[in-house]
Design a protein around this motif. Structure first.
Motif, PDB file in Angstrom:
ATOM      1  N   CYS A  99       0.558  -1.222   0.103  1.00 30.05           N
ATOM      2  CA  CYS A  99      -0.114   0.141   0.035  1.00 30.05           C
ATOM      3  C   CYS A  99       0.879   1.181   0.233  1.00 30.05           C
ATOM      4  O   CYS A  99       2.116   1.287  -0.014  1.00 30.05           O
ATOM      5  N   ILE A 100       0.299   2.587  -0.209  1.00 31.91           N
ATOM      6  CA  ILE A 100       1.088   3.856   0.094  1.00 31.91           C
ATOM      7  C   ILE A 100       0.581   4.497   1.497  1.00 31.91           C
ATOM      8  O   ILE A 100      -0.508   4.396   1.655  1.00 31.91           O
ATOM      9  N   TYR A 101       1.789   4.522   2.165  1.00 31.23           N
ATOM     10  CA  TYR A 101       1.791   5.129   3.217  1.00 31.23           C
ATOM     11  C   TYR A 101       1.598   6.751   3.093  1.00 31.23           C
ATOM     12  O   TYR A 101       2.699   7.219   2.148  1.00 31.23           O
ATOM     13  N   VAL A 102       1.006   7.591   3.769  1.00 31.80           N
ATOM     14  CA  VAL A 102       0.622   9.066   3.555  1.00 31.80           C
ATOM     15  C   VAL A 102       0.818   9.661   5.094  1.00 31.80           C
ATOM     16  O   VAL A 102       0.091   9.255   5.969  1.00 31.80           O
ATOM     17  N   PHE A 103       1.830  10.397   5.270  1.00 32.26           N
ATOM     18  CA  PHE A 103       2.193  11.011   6.549  1.00 32.26           C
ATOM     19  C   PHE A 103       1.941  12.542   6.386  1.00 32.26           C
ATOM     20  O   PHE A 103       2.325  13.160   5.197  1.00 32.26           O
ATOM     21  N   SER A 104       1.629  13.282   7.359  1.00 33.52           N
ATOM     22  CA  SER A 104       1.471  14.746   7.366  1.00 33.52           C
ATOM     23  C   SER A 104       3.091  15.174   7.497  1.00 33.52           C
ATOM     24  O   SER A 104       3.925  14.202   7.913  1.00 33.52           O
ATOM     25  N   ALA A 105       3.156  16.244   7.025  1.00 37.81           N
ATOM     26  CA  ALA A 105       4.751  16.592   6.774  1.00 37.81           C
ATOM     27  C   ALA A 105       5.442  16.527   8.212  1.00 37.81           C
ATOM     28  O   ALA A 105       6.819  16.156   8.308  1.00 37.81           O
ATOM     29  N   ARG A 106       4.816  16.960   9.168  1.00 33.77           N
ATOM     30  CA  ARG A 106       5.397  16.883  10.694  1.00 33.77           C
ATOM     31  C   ARG A 106       5.723  15.547  11.045  1.00 33.77           C
ATOM     32  O   ARG A 106       6.683  15.271  11.588  1.00 33.77           O
ATOM     33  N   GLU A 107       4.570  14.609  10.866  1.00 31.25           N
ATOM     34  CA  GLU A 107       4.837  13.263  11.341  1.00 31.25           C
ATOM     35  C   GLU A 107       5.838  12.790  10.466  1.00 31.25           C
ATOM     36  O   GLU A 107       6.593  11.793  11.132  1.00 31.25           O
ATOM     37  N   PHE A 108       6.148  12.928   9.119  1.00 33.24           N
ATOM     38  CA  PHE A 108       7.390  12.217   8.584  1.00 33.24           C
ATOM     39  C   PHE A 108       8.536  12.925   8.911  1.00 33.24           C
ATOM     40  O   PHE A 108       9.363  12.074   9.059  1.00 33.24           O
ATOM     41  N   GLU A 109       8.684  13.961   9.366  1.00 33.44           N
ATOM     42  CA  GLU A 109       9.792  14.504   9.868  1.00 33.44           C
ATOM     43  C   GLU A 109      10.478  13.945  11.216  1.00 33.44           C
ATOM     44  O   GLU A 109      11.358  13.427  11.518  1.00 33.44           O
ATOM     45  N   GLN A 110       9.196  13.616  11.809  1.00 33.00           N
ATOM     46  CA  GLN A 110       9.534  12.822  13.203  1.00 33.00           C
ATOM     47  C   GLN A 110      10.065  11.666  12.791  1.00 33.00           C
ATOM     48  O   GLN A 110      10.867  10.872  13.474  1.00 33.00           O
TER      49      GLN A 110
END
Length: 143
Positions: free
Chosen positions: A39-50
């Motif tokens: 599948c494709i994961y989608v993260f908020s920019a903030r969550e991805f930075e963490q």
């Protein structure tokens, strides 16, 4: 927190409209990348930075950590929703996840997942029986 199941369509340009309940958290930017189970994961920019900060702490001497980081980050694509709340799913990620026109988008807590609708139904059918029969503690302290 992302919750729920939605069934949007992928348009001919590879765009999908974000579910209304996800728009506020993703409106300023998001990152799409390869997820487990195709599948494709989608993260908020903030969550991805963490997440990136945690990835950076992995030992460079660990082959498994290097392999995971390469696959996870090389497939990542930063996106900003347009005025119609659409995001473009890059062709490489559409191919990875086997996306057709019919999608299932689920909230998975800290992330959103985009699935081909048929793949999601197959996965869910396989997992629901195991979920219902779970007799041991899978997530410590949950129940």
């Amino acid at each position: 927190m992302f919750l729920g199941t939605y069934e949007p369509k992928l348009d001919e340009k590879g765009r999908v409209i974000l579910p209304a309940k996800f728009r506020d958290e993703l409106s300023t930017g998001l990152v799409l990348t390869r997820g487990q189970e195709r599948c494709i994961y989608v993260f908020s920019a903030r969550e991805f930075e963490q997440m990136n900060e945690k990835i950076r702490q992995a030992p460079v001497t660990s082959k498994q950590a290097r392999d995971y980081m390469r696959v996870f980050l090389s497939g990542a694509s930063a996106e900003t929703p347009d005025k119609q709340h659409r995001i473009t799913v890059p062709a490489t990620l559409r191919s990875y996840a086997g996306l057709g026109r019919d999608l299932t988008v689920i909230g998975a807590g800290s992330r959103v997942e985009i699935w081909d609708a048929t793949a999601w139904q197959t996965y869910l059918a396989e997992q629901e029986a195991a979920f219902a029969e779970t007799a041991e503690e899978v997530i410590p302290g949950l129940f």
